[in-house]
Structure formats: C-alpha cells, structure tokens
Design an enzyme around this catalytic site. Sequence first.
Site, PDB file in Angstrom:
ATOM      1  N   ASP A 177       0.857  -1.339  -0.063  1.00 20.01           N
ATOM      2  CA  ASP A 177      -0.109  -0.153   0.090  1.00 20.01           C
ATOM      3  C   ASP A 177       0.986   1.283  -0.174  1.00 20.01           C
ATOM      4  O   ASP A 177       1.398   1.609   1.068  1.00 20.01           O
ATOM      5  CB  ASP A 177      -0.896   0.048   1.169  1.00 20.01           C
ATOM      6  CG  ASP A 177      -1.979   1.186   1.087  1.00 20.01           C
ATOM      7  OD1 ASP A 177      -1.399   2.214   0.678  1.00 20.01           O
ATOM      8  OD2 ASP A 177      -2.951   1.119   1.734  1.00 20.01           O
ATOM      9  N   HIS A 178       1.221   1.888  -1.145  1.00 19.94           N
ATOM     10  CA  HIS A 178       1.958   3.056  -1.208  1.00 19.94           C
ATOM     11  C   HIS A 178       2.107   3.848  -0.384  1.00 19.94           C
ATOM     12  O   HIS A 178       2.887   4.771  -0.099  1.00 19.94           O
ATOM     13  CB  HIS A 178       2.675   3.113  -2.741  1.00 19.94           C
ATOM     14  CG  HIS A 178       1.569   4.221  -3.117  1.00 19.94           C
ATOM     15  ND1 HIS A 178       0.318   3.861  -3.843  1.00 19.94           N
ATOM     16  CD2 HIS A 178       1.599   5.482  -3.452  1.00 19.94           C
ATOM     17  CE1 HIS A 178      -0.356   4.829  -4.140  1.00 19.94           C
ATOM     18  NE2 HIS A 178       0.406   5.986  -3.996  1.00 19.94           N
ATOM     19  N   HIS A 240      -5.908   2.821   0.977  1.00 22.54           N
ATOM     20  CA  HIS A 240      -5.218   3.927   1.341  1.00 22.54           C
ATOM     21  C   HIS A 240      -5.826   4.766   2.588  1.00 22.54           C
ATOM     22  O   HIS A 240      -5.456   5.053   3.394  1.00 22.54           O
ATOM     23  CB  HIS A 240      -4.901   4.945   0.399  1.00 22.54           C
ATOM     24  CG  HIS A 240      -4.203   4.473  -1.016  1.00 22.54           C
ATOM     25  ND1 HIS A 240      -3.167   3.166  -0.922  1.00 22.54           N
ATOM     26  CD2 HIS A 240      -4.361   4.349  -2.340  1.00 22.54           C
ATOM     27  CE1 HIS A 240      -2.782   2.919  -2.065  1.00 22.54           C
ATOM     28  NE2 HIS A 240      -3.620   3.801  -3.014  1.00 22.54           N
TER      29      HIS A 240
HETATM   30  C1  BG6 Z   1      -3.486   4.529  -6.530  1.00 22.72           C
HETATM   31  C2  BG6 Z   1      -4.573   4.423  -7.357  1.00 22.72           C
HETATM   32  O1  BG6 Z   1      -3.367   3.392  -5.558  1.00 22.72           O
HETATM   33  O2  BG6 Z   1      -3.169   5.499  -5.865  1.00 22.72           O
HETATM   34  C3  BG6 Z   1      -4.727   5.793  -8.264  1.00 22.72           C
HETATM   35  O3  BG6 Z   1      -4.691   3.384  -8.152  1.00 22.72           O
HETATM   36  C4  BG6 Z   1      -4.546   6.997  -7.521  1.00 22.72           C
HETATM   37  O4  BG6 Z   1      -6.126   5.698  -8.895  1.00 22.72           O
HETATM   38  C5  BG6 Z   1      -3.084   6.875  -6.750  1.00 22.72           C
HETATM   39  O5  BG6 Z   1      -4.344   7.877  -8.502  1.00 22.72           O
HETATM   40  C6  BG6 Z   1      -2.763   7.975  -5.706  1.00 22.72           C
HETATM   41  O6  BG6 Z   1      -1.727   8.169  -5.321  1.00 22.72           O
HETATM   42  P1  BG6 Z   1      -0.712   9.244  -4.899  1.00 22.72           P
HETATM   43  O7  BG6 Z   1       0.361   8.892  -4.317  1.00 22.72           O
HETATM   44  O8  BG6 Z   1      -0.495  10.162  -6.112  1.00 22.72           O
HETATM   45  O9  BG6 Z   1      -1.647   9.969  -4.002  1.00 22.72           O
END
Ligand code: BG6
Length: 490
Positions: A177-178, A240
């Site tokens: 989960d980045h 997230h």
């Molecule tokens: C991803 C989603 O997990 O997270 C995307 O699949 C989204 O749709 C993205 O744009 C948002 O990540 P960040 O790091 O740009 O907030």
Amino acid sequence: NEKPTALIMIFGATGDLAKRKLFPSLYRLYKKGRLSERFAVVGIARRPLSNEEFQASVKASVESAIKDNGELEDFISHFYYHSHDVTDSGSYLALKSVAEKLDAHYSLEGNRIFYLAMAPEFFGTIAEHLKADGLTDVDGFKRLVIEKPFGHDLESAKQLNKQIRKAFSENEIYRIDHYLGKDMVQNIEVIRFANAIFEPLWNNRYISNIQVTSSEVLGVEERGRYYEKSGALRDMVQNHMLQMVALLAMEPPIRLTTDEIRSEKVKVLRAMRPLEGDQVKEYFVRGQYGKGQLNGQEVPAYNEEPMVDEQSNTETFVAGKLMIDNFRWAGVPIYIRTGKRMAAKSTKIVIQFKDIPMNLYYQTEQTLNPNLLVIHIQPEEGITLYLNAQKSGQNMEATPVKLNFANKGIDDMNTPEAYERLLYDCMRGDATNFTHWDEVALSWSFVDKISDVWENTKEAGFPNYESGSMGPKEADQMLEKDGFFWWPVT
Ligand code: BG6
C-alpha cells in the site's frame, strides 16, 4: 546501513509501474549505497527482448525520472531479461535456471524477491507455479511482493490469498500500500507517540472530529477499463484511506515491532461500525465528475473518457463518515473524502479539537476558532497547529496563529520515494509498512457492504460534481448535519 543481497524478479517488467516507479527507486537505493554490488534483477514479461534491450529501457526510465544519474552503466549491468509465459511450466523452469546462474554469479545466498507488478488476474497462477516449478526452493529467504488491487471484494481476496499462501507464508508476503511508504504517513505514529502534548488529548474527550482528504486533479486517464470495475471505493478507500484511519486511531503499540503495530491497526478496523442497507446512504456519499475547468482548460466528464460506459454508475468520488466504536473514539466522527478531478492534488488530515468550555475572547468576524492539528501528507509535507493568541495592542481580541513545521517537501517526489522506502524494507525483511491479510480482509468486509448497495442502485444524478470542484454538495451536507464543515485543504 544494511546492504541486503537478493535476486529481484519483477513480473511485468515492461509495464508502467516498473518503468515509472520500480527502476528509478532501485537506482536511487543503489546510488545511496543501500544495495550492495551483490544484487541482480530479472525483468520478466511476455514480449521477447534481449538483455541489452531491457537494460536500455531501464536506463531510459531512470533518465526520465532522475536528472543526476552517474553510475548508471554499472547499475544497469545488474539487469537481465526473461521472456515468459505465466501459464507454462517450461517457462518457469527456464527462469529457474537463469536465477540459479545469477545466484552463483553474484553470490546472492539464495535470497529471492518475487515482485508481481502486473495484472492481478495472474497473481494466483504465478504464485502456484513458483512453488510447483521449484523457484521458491531456496537456501535464503523468499518473499512475494504484491501490488494492489488485492482482490475485488472479500471473496476474491480470500481466494487469492489461499492461492498465494500455498507458496508463501504470511510473513513472506509483502502487500504493497504505497501510502504506507509516504514520509508523513509514517510520521503519524511519531507525531502521536513521541509528543507528550498530543497523546493525552487524542480521544473523544478533546477531539470533536477528524477529516482525512485525498484529492486528485488527474482524471481516470487511460485506466478506464480497470477503473470502471473498481471505482474510488475500491481504488482508494479500501486501502489507502482506511490505512490512514487505522494509523490515526490505533492504540499505542507496546513495542514498535511489525506484529505489535499491525495488531493495533487490526483492532481499529474491527471496531469500525459496519454499515447495513439504508445506513450506507446516511454515512456515505458517492460522486462522479462531470466536465469542467481545470487549470484554465476544459476537461471531459468521466463518462466521456476512453473505455468508460456513457451510462456509467462508477463513482470517482467518495465521502464517508466512519465511527470507531471503542472506548477512545466513541462519538467522534472520522470523515474521509477522496476523488478524481478535484480542485487540487492534496492529501491532508485535519484533527479538530473540541471548543473550550467558555469563550472569554472574541474574534472580529466570528467566534473563536477551534484548535486544529493539520498533518500535510502531500504535496507539502509537514504539520501545522492552529492556536489562538492575543492580537497585538488589543487585549480582548484573539487572533488565530499557526505553528508550522515543514518537512523537506519535494513536490511530486512522494510516490517514488515511497516505493524506494518500501523496496528497501522488503529487502531487509521489515514488513511493518505492508498490509497484513487481517487488515485486507477487514477492510474488504467493511467496503463490500457499501459496494453492494451502490452497485445495485443506479445513481440517477451522475455526473454530480464539476471537474475542478471539491465534490458533490451532499459531501458538504453530510458534515453540516453534524454541525461541522470540511476545513479547506487547498
Ligand atoms: C493508486 C490509485 O493506488 O493511488 C490511483 O490506483 C491513485 O488511482 C493513486 O491516483 C494516488 O496515489 P498518490 O501517491 O498520487 O496520492
């Protein structure tokens, strides 16, 4: 500074994720001296490519992401390519012999990381083959890194988990989960548990509500096919958003170990009030963007995007009210909101403290502002504390003041940095910032109830918010009913 040694096998090495995030992140780790010379990467994908062609594409992806790129030739010399058919045992056996050669050549101690950066429908098949064809039969460690989406609902997530558990044990599985790799998301715990002034107030006696917003300016882009089946609820909330809520609401762990932290997060998810039937409407709002103006340009509506149904019932915006029914949080709403094509790219958490018991001061235009603690996740990184102080020269009048702490805050760097951190954690064997199966299962069972209702009732008002706005008015009304409003995040 640990320098882990491993063979990293990237399935989906010609895809977007590998190019945009994984290669640049690995390069940065290399440059920082966090990878020893004893590492190798095998890029795996369907199309035939030579090692040289693959190395050239790795080089190009690093160059387009990072300006200062010395030692690039040394770095790409660690990359190899294997053309692969994910359903064919012969293909895995050939891969195994490549892996064994590299293992011997770089003295990798039999350590292997399998990174699945590709279409989720193959996750289970690949894991099963890795075991059946002997690739997981190693002297060192074996770890599986798996990208979201982890299933489509609880049922399919269970299926997938069952398949991958045949080849890997829970502590060998690193579910990405980045958001958990973002600096300021990791900082939530530090802010809470390393400061004497916050933790005593971190409960329903002093906090009136919490607001977590993650807004995006981008639309669905080229991902219509995936997004039509996913929507913002599965794409952002299930993972997230709920992960951020768990970190905000969890009890202090008895130790900062992976197991202790995860078990506190799991308890939060277990305490989340489940929604049934009509409650979904009361606690959750969905939206879909219409056309509008963004940065001076006219942008199309969601249902005009490529691969999207004109009559689409898919949500691109979600706002919700979560109640955590435990001793600490009973009665405190946690509002979440996320959407595409909104006014700004911003992820922020606002903690609103309760009003003081009696107001002795006034402000010119309104009553005293409540104290707020704002955690800026991106694009700026930092915290702001809103206080009230005396206006100079006027002893009855209070004025809001801001105490600001800004982290380095490099725009747009957030996501690659997150991947860099998570890759390094995985190589070192630290799974703290990855999601445990129990967390995945609990968040699916919460989200499934909502998607059941939404999928079975067509939202007649779609599209219901203009591109470039902060979402549909129902999201504002949800807070107004409770006597609150969304604090501006832009
Ligand atoms: C991803 C989603 O997990 O997270 C995307 O699949 C989204 O749709 C993205 O744009 C948002 O990540 P960040 O790091 O740009 O907030």
